[in-house]
Motif scaffolding. Structure first.
Motif: not given
Length: 131
Positions: A7-16, A101-109
């Motif tokens: 949860l912390s990793f994804n909070f950081f990832l989403a906000s950054v 672009y979201s498809g590429i981003a979501y695949t990476i994330l």
């Protein structure tokens, strides 16, 4: 421990990532109705993104990992569907962005999250083994 880290990793990832992509420099899209940071942005970063990814990783832990590519692609398509709905509801307002672009981003994330989950499991196992 695993849950808190994910949860912390994804909070950081989403906000950054959102600050980089939706911030003043790149300005690809707005979140909600204002380009400035709002309390609802914090709500999305703390609860919506992290818990959705947590649900995806929870399901991932029960599937046959031989099908990881299929699972990731399915998850990306479902997430893109939610994003398209969010665009219709004006949660996101695209400027220089499109759904591909979201498809590429979501695949990476999502791939980063799978690797992070595996890493966390190894680290936790090592800690338990030492104790």
């Amino acid at each position: 421990m695993e849950t808190i880290l994910i949860l912390s990793f994804n909070f950081f990832l989403a906000s950054v990532v959102d600050r980089i992509l939706a911030g003043d420099v790149l300005n690809f899209y707005n979140i909600m109705d204002d380009p400035k940071f709002e309390v609802m942005d914090l709500f999305i970063y703390m609860f919506v993104y992290p818990f959705f990814v947590y649900l995806v990783l929870y399901i991932y832990s029960f599937i046959n990992h031989d099908n990881i590519v299929f699972f990731l692609l399915l998850t990306v398509m479902v997430t893109m569907g939610f994003e398209m709905l969010s665009v219709k509801l004006n949660v996101f307002q695209y400027k220089k962005w499109n759904i591909m672009y979201s498809g590429i981003a979501y695949t990476i994330l999502y791939s980063l999250n799978v690797f992070f989950l595996k890493y966390v499991k190894v680290v936790i196992a090592k800690i338990k083994f030492r104790n």
